[in-house]
Design a protein around this motif. Structure first.
Motif, PDB file in Angstrom:
ATOM      1  N   ARG A 339      41.929  37.582  27.956  1.00  0.00           N
ATOM      2  CA  ARG A 339      42.015  36.888  26.673  1.00  0.00           C
ATOM      3  C   ARG A 339      41.035  37.561  25.713  1.00  0.00           C
ATOM      4  O   ARG A 339      40.263  38.427  26.110  1.00  0.00           O
ATOM      5  CB  ARG A 339      41.655  35.399  26.824  1.00  0.00           C
ATOM      6  CG  ARG A 339      42.377  34.671  27.952  1.00  0.00           C
ATOM      7  CD  ARG A 339      43.869  34.489  27.692  1.00  0.00           C
ATOM      8  NE  ARG A 339      44.503  33.778  28.800  1.00  0.00           N
ATOM      9  CZ  ARG A 339      45.055  34.359  29.861  1.00  0.00           C
ATOM     10  NH1 ARG A 339      45.026  35.688  29.973  1.00  0.00           N
ATOM     11  NH2 ARG A 339      45.612  33.637  30.825  1.00  0.00           N
ATOM     12  N   SER A 340      40.989  37.125  24.466  1.00  0.00           N
ATOM     13  CA  SER A 340      40.099  37.729  23.486  1.00  0.00           C
ATOM     14  C   SER A 340      38.631  37.482  23.852  1.00  0.00           C
ATOM     15  O   SER A 340      38.276  36.439  24.400  1.00  0.00           O
ATOM     16  CB  SER A 340      40.382  37.167  22.100  1.00  0.00           C
ATOM     17  OG  SER A 340      41.701  37.489  21.693  1.00  0.00           O
ATOM     18  N   PHE A 341      37.751  38.454  23.528  1.00  0.00           N
ATOM     19  CA  PHE A 341      36.321  38.313  23.717  1.00  0.00           C
ATOM     20  C   PHE A 341      35.764  37.247  22.783  1.00  0.00           C
ATOM     21  O   PHE A 341      36.218  37.097  21.648  1.00  0.00           O
ATOM     22  CB  PHE A 341      35.601  39.630  23.363  1.00  0.00           C
ATOM     23  CG  PHE A 341      35.701  40.697  24.407  1.00  0.00           C
ATOM     24  CD1 PHE A 341      34.744  40.812  25.398  1.00  0.00           C
ATOM     25  CD2 PHE A 341      36.738  41.601  24.397  1.00  0.00           C
ATOM     26  CE1 PHE A 341      34.823  41.818  26.355  1.00  0.00           C
ATOM     27  CE2 PHE A 341      36.831  42.609  25.337  1.00  0.00           C
ATOM     28  CZ  PHE A 341      35.867  42.714  26.317  1.00  0.00           C
ATOM     29  N   THR A 342      34.746  36.533  23.259  1.00  0.00           N
ATOM     30  CA  THR A 342      33.918  35.723  22.377  1.00  0.00           C
ATOM     31  C   THR A 342      32.606  36.478  22.148  1.00  0.00           C
ATOM     32  O   THR A 342      32.278  37.420  22.879  1.00  0.00           O
ATOM     33  CB  THR A 342      33.602  34.357  22.993  1.00  0.00           C
ATOM     34  OG1 THR A 342      32.757  34.540  24.149  1.00  0.00           O
ATOM     35  CG2 THR A 342      34.883  33.630  23.401  1.00  0.00           C
ATOM     36  N   GLY A 343      31.834  36.051  21.129  1.00  0.00           N
ATOM     37  CA  GLY A 343      30.557  36.696  20.881  1.00  0.00           C
ATOM     38  C   GLY A 343      29.625  36.588  22.070  1.00  0.00           C
ATOM     39  O   GLY A 343      28.911  37.538  22.419  1.00  0.00           O
ATOM     40  N   ARG A 344      29.613  35.435  22.738  1.00  0.00           N
ATOM     41  CA  ARG A 344      28.751  35.250  23.902  1.00  0.00           C
ATOM     42  C   ARG A 344      29.152  36.198  25.034  1.00  0.00           C
ATOM     43  O   ARG A 344      28.299  36.773  25.717  1.00  0.00           O
ATOM     44  CB  ARG A 344      28.837  33.798  24.379  1.00  0.00           C
ATOM     45  CG  ARG A 344      27.935  33.471  25.560  1.00  0.00           C
ATOM     46  CD  ARG A 344      28.170  32.063  26.049  1.00  0.00           C
ATOM     47  NE  ARG A 344      27.356  31.748  27.204  1.00  0.00           N
ATOM     48  CZ  ARG A 344      27.564  30.733  28.016  1.00  0.00           C
ATOM     49  NH1 ARG A 344      28.581  29.902  27.788  1.00  0.00           N
ATOM     50  NH2 ARG A 344      26.782  30.513  29.055  1.00  0.00           N
ATOM     51  N   GLN A 345      30.449  36.371  25.207  1.00  0.00           N
ATOM     52  CA  GLN A 345      30.914  37.264  26.261  1.00  0.00           C
ATOM     53  C   GLN A 345      30.576  38.716  25.942  1.00  0.00           C
ATOM     54  O   GLN A 345      30.201  39.488  26.833  1.00  0.00           O
ATOM     55  CB  GLN A 345      32.413  37.075  26.460  1.00  0.00           C
ATOM     56  CG  GLN A 345      32.768  35.739  27.096  1.00  0.00           C
ATOM     57  CD  GLN A 345      34.249  35.412  27.026  1.00  0.00           C
ATOM     58  OE1 GLN A 345      35.005  36.091  26.324  1.00  0.00           O
ATOM     59  NE2 GLN A 345      34.673  34.374  27.729  1.00  0.00           N
ATOM     60  N   GLN A 346      30.681  39.094  24.672  1.00  0.00           N
ATOM     61  CA  GLN A 346      30.328  40.460  24.275  1.00  0.00           C
ATOM     62  C   GLN A 346      28.867  40.751  24.583  1.00  0.00           C
ATOM     63  O   GLN A 346      28.522  41.813  25.121  1.00  0.00           O
ATOM     64  CB  GLN A 346      30.594  40.652  22.774  1.00  0.00           C
ATOM     65  CG  GLN A 346      32.057  40.731  22.398  1.00  0.00           C
ATOM     66  CD  GLN A 346      32.615  42.146  22.536  1.00  0.00           C
ATOM     67  OE1 GLN A 346      32.093  42.960  23.267  1.00  0.00           O
ATOM     68  NE2 GLN A 346      33.707  42.411  21.835  1.00  0.00           N
ATOM     69  N   SER A 374      47.850  38.905  23.904  1.00  0.00           N
ATOM     70  CA  SER A 374      47.900  37.547  23.364  1.00  0.00           C
ATOM     71  C   SER A 374      48.505  36.602  24.383  1.00  0.00           C
ATOM     72  O   SER A 374      49.162  37.023  25.327  1.00  0.00           O
ATOM     73  CB  SER A 374      48.728  37.534  22.105  1.00  0.00           C
ATOM     74  OG  SER A 374      50.037  38.022  22.378  1.00  0.00           O
TER      75      SER A 374
END
Length: 374
Positions: A339-346, A374
């Motif tokens: 799924r799309s990255f979140t800032g925390r995951q980055q 998607s």
């Protein structure tokens, strides 16, 4: 126990949670402790198996893992499932005694196809003992050349099968790492002080060690992981039962080491974790539905051809895979999330890549990932 609780406790048992008991941080002792905790770490992908220990003992490096292997504290051999694993050295003998008979019987058809008669197998054993007695060692290539020089054909996978058979039946194991390869040694010389466990005691130890390093897990998980018969798996569970506590997860019985304080809520050591391919967090269970959905599971095992890709784990769930490419003193890591990255995951991913570079002793480079589907 909820499914979320199950994930938290698996992280704890797998030495991937903050403050996990019995984990030694860093050094050779850390590598040994992580192996002791899991009992067996799949090691057909040798570099991946080393990172499996590093990921579970912060501060441990690849050099520390190699030192543990080079000094015989950890051994790489075929203790179960007919597959290479890293195991604590003193546990290998009793594990082989449990697994060897069924695996050797199962290999007879393949031996016949390869023309490996009992006479040839025992001739290879005699050559190995003669060549290696007294602490001597041979590379794989040199051992196969020795067999060829004595008239034993090692082509068409015969060489691999001969080494497997001699290791499975307790003659050989892999010893020191010399360059990028390990050398062959005699098991009884390399591990002179092995534990002696037999029968139900050995089955009970097998079960206890599995649930210590993998719980909460089911009887079916244990049987699938160990490839014991279901009857033997049940005996092992019954022997170990006094040291385990039973929980129901969605109506299914799971077992966990009883001395854990289940009133606490373990948390993943860092927001994101990069685990290797063939990692026990995925491979160690028959039912993986608690940590990954069926569609995403196919991305970890594309083609179902026996390849297990490296894992990106977030709060106990497998959320992607990653790959690496070495180049001129650096390691380039690319993560591919489902799924799309979140800032925390980055941010967590960047920290993980730095840790992986420190483990290898090279410069880590995080390559921007392509957009997630998607």
């Amino acid at each position: 126990m909820s499914v979320a609780d199950l994930r938290r406790w698996r992280l704890n048992s797998q030495s991937l949670a903050s403050g996990t008991a019995d984990v030694v941080a860093g050094g050779v002792a850390g590598a040994v402790a992580a192996t002791q905790r899991l009992l067996a770490v799949q090691a057909q992908d040798y570099p991946a198996s080393k990172w499996a220990l590093g990921a579970r003992s912060p501060g441990t490096t690849a050099a520390h893992v190699e030192e543990a292997l080079n000094t015989g504290l950890i051994v790489r051999s075929w203790p179960m499932r007919g597959t290479l694993h890293l195991v604590p050295a003193h546990d290998l003998h009793w594990m082989l005694r449990l697994s060897t008979r069924r695996l050797v019987i199962g290999a007879k058809t393949r031996q016949a196809q390869l023309g490996l008669t009992e006479q040839i197998l025992e001739a290879a054993r005699a050559l190995a003992v003669d060549a290696l007695t007294g602490g001597r060692e041979l590379s794989r290539a040199d051992f196969l050349a020795l067999l060829e020089s004595r008239g034993i054909d090692t082509g068409e996978q015969r060489g691999y099968h001969l080494i497997w058979f001699l290791a499975q039946t307790g003659t050989l194991c892999w010893g020191r790492q010399v360059g990028t390869q390990q050398v062959l040694v005699l098991l009884d010389e390399w591990v002179p002080d092995a534990r002696t466990l037999e029968g139900d005691e050995a089955l009970g130890e097998f079960a206890l060690r599995y649930f210590t390093g993998h719980g909460p897990a089911t009887l079916a998980d244990f049987a699938g992981w160990s490839q014991l018969t279901l009857t033997d798996a049940r005996i092992g569970l019954a022997v170990a039962r006094q040291d385990l506590v039973e929980f129901s997860v969605d109506g299914v019985s799971h077992f966990l080491l009883a001395r854990y304080d289940t009133g606490t809520r373990p948390r993943q050591r860092s927001a994101i974790m990069l685990l290797p391919g063939f990692d026990e967090y995925f491979l160690g269970y028959r039912d993986r539905s608690a940590v990954i959905g069926p569609a995403d599971e196919q991305r970890v095992t594309p083609g179902k051809n026996g390849i297990f890709r490296p894992l990106v784990v977030f709060e106990g769930r497998i959320i992607g895979t990653w790959r690496k490419r070495a180049s001129a003193g650096a390691i380039r890591v690319t993560a591919e999330l489902f799924r799309s990255f979140t800032g925390r995951q980055q941010a967590g991913l960047r920290r993980c890549v730095l840790d992986y570079g420190r483990f290898l002793g090279v410069e880590p480079i995080l390559v921007p990932a392509p957009a997630a589907p998607s």
